[in-house]
Design a protein around this motif. Structure first.
Motif, PDB file in Angstrom:
ATOM      1  N   ARG A 148      -4.818   5.532  -5.849  1.00  0.00           N
ATOM      2  CA  ARG A 148      -4.132   5.548  -4.330  1.00  0.00           C
ATOM      3  C   ARG A 148      -4.551   4.473  -3.678  1.00  0.00           C
ATOM      4  N   HIS A 149      -5.928   4.005  -3.665  1.00  0.00           N
ATOM      5  CA  HIS A 149      -6.023   2.683  -2.893  1.00  0.00           C
ATOM      6  C   HIS A 149      -5.082   1.543  -3.513  1.00  0.00           C
ATOM      7  N   ARG A 150      -5.201   1.312  -4.837  1.00  0.00           N
ATOM      8  CA  ARG A 150      -4.495   0.289  -5.212  1.00  0.00           C
ATOM      9  C   ARG A 150      -3.001   0.189  -4.849  1.00  0.00           C
ATOM     10  N   LEU A 151      -2.359   1.341  -4.552  1.00  0.00           N
ATOM     11  CA  LEU A 151      -1.154   1.568  -4.086  1.00  0.00           C
ATOM     12  C   LEU A 151      -0.882   1.650  -2.617  1.00  0.00           C
ATOM     13  N   GLY A 152      -1.996   1.483  -1.956  1.00  0.00           N
ATOM     14  CA  GLY A 152      -2.202   1.705  -0.419  1.00  0.00           C
ATOM     15  C   GLY A 152      -1.604   2.860   0.100  1.00  0.00           C
ATOM     16  N   LEU A 153      -1.748   4.068  -0.608  1.00  0.00           N
ATOM     17  CA  LEU A 153      -1.264   5.291  -0.016  1.00  0.00           C
ATOM     18  C   LEU A 153      -2.610   6.336   0.152  1.00  0.00           C
ATOM     19  N   ASP A 154      -2.382   7.044   1.311  1.00  0.00           N
ATOM     20  CA  ASP A 154      -3.443   8.088   1.575  1.00  0.00           C
ATOM     21  C   ASP A 154      -2.997   9.411   0.498  1.00  0.00           C
ATOM     22  N   GLN A 155      -3.890  10.359   0.862  1.00  0.00           N
ATOM     23  CA  GLN A 155      -3.464  11.564  -0.101  1.00  0.00           C
ATOM     24  C   GLN A 155      -2.381  12.116   0.159  1.00  0.00           C
ATOM     25  N   ALA A 156      -1.869  12.383   1.437  1.00  0.00           N
ATOM     26  CA  ALA A 156      -0.595  13.011   1.808  1.00  0.00           C
ATOM     27  C   ALA A 156       0.726  12.007   1.233  1.00  0.00           C
ATOM     28  N   GLN A 157       0.589  10.810   1.296  1.00  0.00           N
ATOM     29  CA  GLN A 157       1.532  10.004   0.749  1.00  0.00           C
ATOM     30  C   GLN A 157       1.732  10.061  -0.675  1.00  0.00           C
ATOM     31  N   PHE A 158       0.547  10.025  -1.340  1.00  0.00           N
ATOM     32  CA  PHE A 158       0.544   9.818  -2.927  1.00  0.00           C
ATOM     33  C   PHE A 158       1.018  11.206  -3.278  1.00  0.00           C
ATOM     34  N   SER A 159       0.814  12.449  -2.485  1.00  0.00           N
ATOM     35  CA  SER A 159       1.198  13.583  -3.015  1.00  0.00           C
ATOM     36  C   SER A 159       2.707  13.779  -3.006  1.00  0.00           C
ATOM     37  N   ALA A 160       3.147  13.250  -1.833  1.00  0.00           N
ATOM     38  CA  ALA A 160       4.872  13.444  -1.570  1.00  0.00           C
ATOM     39  C   ALA A 160       5.255  12.274  -2.523  1.00  0.00           C
ATOM     40  N   ALA A 161       4.767  11.159  -2.953  1.00  0.00           N
ATOM     41  CA  ALA A 161       5.512  10.392  -3.664  1.00  0.00           C
ATOM     42  C   ALA A 161       5.441  10.702  -5.030  1.00  0.00           C
ATOM     43  N   TYR A 162       4.637  11.426  -5.654  1.00  0.00           N
ATOM     44  CA  TYR A 162       4.403  11.827  -7.172  1.00  0.00           C
ATOM     45  C   TYR A 162       4.429  13.235  -7.463  1.00  0.00           C
ATOM     46  N   GLY A 163       4.772  14.113  -6.412  1.00  0.00           N
ATOM     47  CA  GLY A 163       4.905  15.643  -6.829  1.00  0.00           C
ATOM     48  C   GLY A 163       3.604  16.201  -7.008  1.00  0.00           C
ATOM     49  N   TYR A 196       0.277  12.647 -16.918  1.00  0.00           N
ATOM     50  CA  TYR A 196       0.847  12.149 -15.785  1.00  0.00           C
ATOM     51  C   TYR A 196       0.162  11.088 -14.866  1.00  0.00           C
ATOM     52  N   LEU A 197      -0.964  11.179 -14.662  1.00  0.00           N
ATOM     53  CA  LEU A 197      -1.937  10.222 -14.022  1.00  0.00           C
ATOM     54  C   LEU A 197      -1.862   8.753 -14.692  1.00  0.00           C
ATOM     55  N   THR A 198      -1.869   8.945 -15.974  1.00  0.00           N
ATOM     56  CA  THR A 198      -1.886   7.818 -16.908  1.00  0.00           C
ATOM     57  C   THR A 198      -0.676   7.195 -16.929  1.00  0.00           C
ATOM     58  N   VAL A 199       0.403   7.962 -16.718  1.00  0.00           N
ATOM     59  CA  VAL A 199       1.839   7.415 -16.843  1.00  0.00           C
ATOM     60  C   VAL A 199       1.966   6.626 -15.287  1.00  0.00           C
ATOM     61  N   ILE A 200       1.546   7.421 -14.358  1.00  0.00           N
ATOM     62  CA  ILE A 200       1.556   6.693 -12.727  1.00  0.00           C
ATOM     63  C   ILE A 200       0.800   5.412 -12.857  1.00  0.00           C
ATOM     64  N   ALA A 248       0.235   3.355 -15.341  1.00  0.00           N
ATOM     65  CA  ALA A 248       0.918   2.142 -16.115  1.00  0.00           C
ATOM     66  C   ALA A 248       2.214   1.843 -15.151  1.00  0.00           C
ATOM     67  N   GLU A 249       2.838   2.555 -14.655  1.00  0.00           N
ATOM     68  CA  GLU A 249       4.340   2.302 -14.162  1.00  0.00           C
ATOM     69  C   GLU A 249       4.332   3.186 -12.804  1.00  0.00           C
ATOM     70  N   PRO A 250       3.595   2.785 -11.844  1.00  0.00           N
ATOM     71  CA  PRO A 250       3.752   3.556 -10.334  1.00  0.00           C
ATOM     72  C   PRO A 250       5.110   3.420  -9.681  1.00  0.00           C
ATOM     73  N   GLU A 251       5.677   2.086  -9.874  1.00  0.00           N
ATOM     74  CA  GLU A 251       6.909   2.114  -8.999  1.00  0.00           C
ATOM     75  C   GLU A 251       8.024   2.878  -9.940  1.00  0.00           C
ATOM     76  N   MET A 252       7.943   2.816 -11.176  1.00  0.00           N
ATOM     77  CA  MET A 252       9.290   3.406 -11.933  1.00  0.00           C
ATOM     78  C   MET A 252       9.205   5.053 -11.701  1.00  0.00           C
ATOM     79  N   VAL A 253       7.960   5.410 -11.782  1.00  0.00           N
ATOM     80  CA  VAL A 253       7.649   6.916 -11.594  1.00  0.00           C
ATOM     81  C   VAL A 253       7.955   7.291 -10.233  1.00  0.00           C
ATOM     82  N   ARG A 254       7.763   6.470  -9.117  1.00  0.00           N
ATOM     83  CA  ARG A 254       7.983   6.731  -7.470  1.00  0.00           C
ATOM     84  C   ARG A 254       9.707   6.849  -7.706  1.00  0.00           C
TER      85      ARG A 254
END
Length: 102
Positions: free
Chosen positions: A41-56, A79-83, A85-91
């Motif tokens: 989450r920190h690497r992606l610059g997201l708080d918990q709510a943003q991460f939750s919304a982005a990745y379901g 799923y965490l492992t996939v995110i 590896a490829e956070p933008e693709m998953v988003r």
């Protein structure tokens, strides 16, 4: 012989610290997974709510994982492992599935 991870102590409490406690093998594993979520989450610059919304991942579940209260099920760990590896693709895929333009 089967080992019970909840009762097997990985890190014993400091006998000189009344606020310290034993940490089980299972507790250590939960903490490790929680740390992976926080670091990502920190690497992606997201708080918990943003991460939750982005990745379901439900926000309440994410909070429990990060606090090491619950171990995510195997599918969420995968799923965490996939995110990781490829956070933008998953988003993008999650946004498309929700009908949101990417």
């Amino acid at each position: 012989m089967l080992v019970n991870k909840e009762t097997t102590i990985a890190i014993p409490a400091d006998p000189n610290d009344p606020e310290d406690f034993d940490v089980s093998v299972a507790g250590l594993e939960r903490a490790h997974i929680g740390r992976r979520f926080r670091i990502l989450r920190h690497r992606l610059g997201l708080d918990q709510a943003q991460f939750s919304a982005a990745y379901g991942i439900p926000l309440a579940n994410l909070r429990q994982y990060e606090l090491a209260r619950h171990m995510p099920p195997p599918a969420v760990r995968a799923y965490l492992t996939v995110i990781e590896a490829e956070p933008e693709m998953v988003r993008k895929v999650m946004a498309q599935a929700a009908g949101v333009p990417a």
